[in-house]
Motif scaffolding. Sequence first.
Motif, PDB file in Angstrom:
ATOM      1  N   GLY A 125       0.834  -1.204   0.000  1.00  0.00           N
ATOM      2  CA  GLY A 125       0.000   0.000   0.000  1.00  0.00           C
ATOM      3  C   GLY A 125       0.862   1.244   0.000  1.00  0.00           C
ATOM      4  O   GLY A 125       2.060   1.205   0.282  1.00  0.00           O
ATOM      5  N   ARG A 126       0.200   2.367  -0.339  1.00  0.00           N
ATOM      6  CA  ARG A 126       0.939   3.625  -0.415  1.00  0.00           C
ATOM      7  C   ARG A 126       0.008   4.783  -0.140  1.00  0.00           C
ATOM      8  O   ARG A 126      -1.214   4.663  -0.278  1.00  0.00           O
ATOM      9  N   SER A 127       0.585   5.917   0.229  1.00  0.00           N
ATOM     10  CA  SER A 127      -0.205   7.115   0.485  1.00  0.00           C
ATOM     11  C   SER A 127      -0.907   7.567  -0.788  1.00  0.00           C
ATOM     12  O   SER A 127      -0.485   7.223  -1.898  1.00  0.00           O
ATOM     13  N   PRO A 128      -1.995   8.352  -0.655  1.00  0.00           N
ATOM     14  CA  PRO A 128      -2.654   8.904  -1.850  1.00  0.00           C
ATOM     15  C   PRO A 128      -1.696   9.747  -2.671  1.00  0.00           C
ATOM     16  O   PRO A 128      -0.591  10.064  -2.238  1.00  0.00           O
ATOM     17  N   GLU A 129      -2.147  10.132  -3.864  1.00  0.00           N
ATOM     18  CA  GLU A 129      -1.265  10.811  -4.819  1.00  0.00           C
ATOM     19  C   GLU A 129      -0.613  12.062  -4.248  1.00  0.00           C
ATOM     20  O   GLU A 129       0.576  12.296  -4.435  1.00  0.00           O
ATOM     21  N   LYS A 130      -1.395  12.883  -3.525  1.00  0.00           N
ATOM     22  CA  LYS A 130      -0.833  14.122  -2.981  1.00  0.00           C
ATOM     23  C   LYS A 130       0.199  13.854  -1.894  1.00  0.00           C
ATOM     24  O   LYS A 130       1.032  14.707  -1.601  1.00  0.00           O
ATOM     25  N   LEU A 131       0.125  12.668  -1.269  1.00  0.00           N
ATOM     26  CA  LEU A 131       1.072  12.301  -0.211  1.00  0.00           C
ATOM     27  C   LEU A 131       1.924  11.116  -0.650  1.00  0.00           C
ATOM     28  O   LEU A 131       2.368  10.322   0.178  1.00  0.00           O
ATOM     29  N   TRP A 132       2.137  11.020  -1.953  1.00  0.00           N
ATOM     30  CA  TRP A 132       2.788   9.847  -2.528  1.00  0.00           C
ATOM     31  C   TRP A 132       4.169   9.596  -1.938  1.00  0.00           C
ATOM     32  O   TRP A 132       4.584   8.449  -1.765  1.00  0.00           O
ATOM     33  N   TYR A 133       4.893  10.646  -1.626  1.00  0.00           N
ATOM     34  CA  TYR A 133       6.268  10.516  -1.136  1.00  0.00           C
ATOM     35  C   TYR A 133       6.349  10.510   0.396  1.00  0.00           C
ATOM     36  O   TYR A 133       7.401  10.787   0.955  1.00  0.00           O
ATOM     37  N   GLN A 134       5.238  10.180   1.066  1.00  0.00           N
ATOM     38  CA  GLN A 134       5.215  10.198   2.531  1.00  0.00           C
ATOM     39  C   GLN A 134       5.460   8.822   3.143  1.00  0.00           C
ATOM     40  O   GLN A 134       6.411   8.623   3.880  1.00  0.00           O
ATOM     41  N   THR A 135       4.584   7.877   2.863  1.00  0.00           N
ATOM     42  CA  THR A 135       4.657   6.564   3.505  1.00  0.00           C
ATOM     43  C   THR A 135       4.289   5.446   2.534  1.00  0.00           C
ATOM     44  O   THR A 135       3.619   5.676   1.525  1.00  0.00           O
ATOM     45  N   VAL A 136       4.726   4.235   2.875  1.00  0.00           N
ATOM     46  CA  VAL A 136       4.284   3.011   2.211  1.00  0.00           C
ATOM     47  C   VAL A 136       3.997   1.969   3.283  1.00  0.00           C
ATOM     48  O   VAL A 136       4.457   2.090   4.419  1.00  0.00           O
ATOM     49  N   GLN A 137       3.215   0.947   2.914  1.00  0.00           N
ATOM     50  CA  GLN A 137       2.908  -0.135   3.843  1.00  0.00           C
ATOM     51  C   GLN A 137       3.517  -1.431   3.314  1.00  0.00           C
ATOM     52  O   GLN A 137       3.483  -1.698   2.104  1.00  0.00           O
ATOM     53  N   ILE A 138       4.067  -2.246   4.228  1.00  0.00           N
ATOM     54  CA  ILE A 138       4.682  -3.520   3.838  1.00  0.00           C
ATOM     55  C   ILE A 138       3.969  -4.674   4.538  1.00  0.00           C
ATOM     56  O   ILE A 138       3.208  -4.466   5.492  1.00  0.00           O
ATOM     57  N   ASP A 139       4.225  -5.894   4.060  1.00  0.00           N
ATOM     58  CA  ASP A 139       3.530  -7.081   4.557  1.00  0.00           C
ATOM     59  C   ASP A 139       4.272  -7.799   5.677  1.00  0.00           C
ATOM     60  O   ASP A 139       4.149  -9.012   5.844  1.00  0.00           O
ATOM     61  N   LYS A 140       5.051  -7.076   6.461  1.00  0.00           N
ATOM     62  CA  LYS A 140       5.747  -7.652   7.605  1.00  0.00           C
ATOM     63  C   LYS A 140       5.463  -6.797   8.833  1.00  0.00           C
ATOM     64  O   LYS A 140       5.381  -5.567   8.742  1.00  0.00           O
ATOM     65  N   GLY A 141       5.306  -7.454  10.019  1.00  0.00           N
ATOM     66  CA  GLY A 141       5.011  -6.724  11.241  1.00  0.00           C
ATOM     67  C   GLY A 141       5.678  -7.346  12.450  1.00  0.00           C
ATOM     68  O   GLY A 141       6.751  -7.975  12.339  1.00  0.00           O
ATOM     69  N   LYS A 142       5.049  -7.200  13.595  1.00  0.00           N
ATOM     70  CA  LYS A 142       5.623  -7.691  14.853  1.00  0.00           C
ATOM     71  C   LYS A 142       5.871  -9.189  14.826  1.00  0.00           C
ATOM     72  O   LYS A 142       6.843  -9.677  15.414  1.00  0.00           O
ATOM     73  N   GLN A 143       4.973  -9.924  14.157  1.00  0.00           N
ATOM     74  CA  GLN A 143       5.130 -11.376  14.110  1.00  0.00           C
ATOM     75  C   GLN A 143       6.428 -11.786  13.412  1.00  0.00           C
ATOM     76  O   GLN A 143       6.981 -12.849  13.697  1.00  0.00           O
ATOM     77  N   ALA A 144       6.909 -10.948  12.512  1.00  0.00           N
ATOM     78  CA  ALA A 144       8.158 -11.249  11.811  1.00  0.00           C
ATOM     79  C   ALA A 144       9.374 -10.692  12.526  1.00  0.00           C
ATOM     80  O   ALA A 144      10.512 -10.990  12.144  1.00  0.00           O
ATOM     81  N   GLY A 145       9.139  -9.871  13.556  1.00  0.00           N
ATOM     82  CA  GLY A 145      10.251  -9.287  14.304  1.00  0.00           C
ATOM     83  C   GLY A 145      10.531  -7.841  13.970  1.00  0.00           C
ATOM     84  O   GLY A 145      11.544  -7.279  14.411  1.00  0.00           O
ATOM     85  N   ILE A 146       9.655  -7.219  13.202  1.00  0.00           N
ATOM     86  CA  ILE A 146       9.852  -5.814  12.824  1.00  0.00           C
ATOM     87  C   ILE A 146       9.555  -4.916  14.017  1.00  0.00           C
ATOM     88  O   ILE A 146       8.581  -5.129  14.741  1.00  0.00           O
ATOM     89  N   GLU A 147      10.375  -3.893  14.179  1.00  0.00           N
ATOM     90  CA  GLU A 147      10.216  -2.931  15.278  1.00  0.00           C
ATOM     91  C   GLU A 147      10.280  -1.508  14.729  1.00  0.00           C
ATOM     92  O   GLU A 147      10.879  -1.270  13.668  1.00  0.00           O
ATOM     93  N   PRO A 148       9.693  -0.548  15.444  1.00  0.00           N
ATOM     94  CA  PRO A 148       9.768   0.854  15.013  1.00  0.00           C
ATOM     95  C   PRO A 148      11.212   1.341  14.926  1.00  0.00           C
ATOM     96  O   PRO A 148      12.084   0.871  15.660  1.00  0.00           O
ATOM     97  N   ASN A 149      11.440   2.278  14.010  1.00  0.00           N
ATOM     98  CA  ASN A 149      12.733   2.935  13.804  1.00  0.00           C
ATOM     99  C   ASN A 149      13.787   2.048  13.136  1.00  0.00           C
ATOM    100  O   ASN A 149      14.948   2.451  13.044  1.00  0.00           O
ATOM    101  N   MET A 150      13.395   0.874  12.665  1.00  0.00           N
ATOM    102  CA  MET A 150      14.342   0.087  11.878  1.00  0.00           C
ATOM    103  C   MET A 150      14.502   0.724  10.503  1.00  0.00           C
ATOM    104  O   MET A 150      13.549   1.276   9.947  1.00  0.00           O
ATOM    105  N   ALA A 151      15.707   0.656   9.965  1.00  0.00           N
ATOM    106  CA  ALA A 151      15.974   1.229   8.645  1.00  0.00           C
ATOM    107  C   ALA A 151      15.379   0.338   7.557  1.00  0.00           C
ATOM    108  O   ALA A 151      15.325  -0.886   7.698  1.00  0.00           O
TER     109      ALA A 151
END
Length: 296
Positions: A125-151
């Motif tokens: 997923g990705r932000s709307p067109e006007k916010l295109w360069y803001q954020t994206v969403q990925i298919d990995k989360g806490k269950q995979a070991g992802i934590e905030p502030n990881m590069a």
Amino acid sequence: MPQFFSNKRLIILLVSMIVLVAMIGFSMKERENISWPEQFLHDTVGWSQSIFYKPAHFVAGFFGNVVEMKQIYEQNKILKKQLNEYDKLASRVKDLKKDNETLRQTLDKKESLSDFTVWQATVIGRSPEKLWYQTVQIDKGKQAGIEPNMAVISAKGLIGKVDKVSAFHSTIELISSHDPNSRISAVIHGEDERIHGLIQGYDPKRKVLLMKMIGIDKELKKGQTVTTSGYGGVFPKGLEIGKIVDVEPDKVEPTQTAYIQPAADLYDIDHVMVVKRTMQEVDVETDPDQTEEEGK
């Protein structure tokens, strides 16, 4: 009397047959000109044929054209369907080639990140067109070991950092976001020295990052590589950010600003890697006497 009439009919029949045979023989004879009865008969037959032939030919041609047009329409319909399927297939092949190339680059990059723990993820997923360069969403989360502030990086360079994490998904804040509090400690690799500064801001028109807080006495050149310094506490050291494309002095402070062309394609992102530098533990041998002294 009846016998006479009967003989008369027979005589007329014989005479008629003789005349007919004579006419046939006469007509079969090679001549340059034909007789007027033949001309009359020939013209009459030709005129009659022309009267009936033209309408019949027109009607037959009309229905023939209708059938032919129907066949052409059906063939055109089939060809159009095949062309649409070909376009879809060509587009699909193009996407698969692009994914294959991206995955190959990702795997090659993953092998070179021996000092990092790496999670490979796909953008969903990705932000709307006007916010295109803001954020994206990925298919990995806490269950995979992802934590905030990881590069987060791509096969070509730094993309951003993990902002929010749920059980199975994460939101990535891109380095091109407009967050005024977003700063990345970076270093420019010069010929004889390393020049430090902060990645702070993004120019959406020029599609470049702004690297500020660089001393006015530092000599910068176009094409110099910029990487993370590791001093900020969020991004590990040595991740490529991009290259210098322009330099401008600050109008107020005795500093200069470098415009950085991102190494990663921030517009089209499919596959990414979440990375965390592996902490190397160093075993330090302690002097027994010193330990005993500290224990007193």
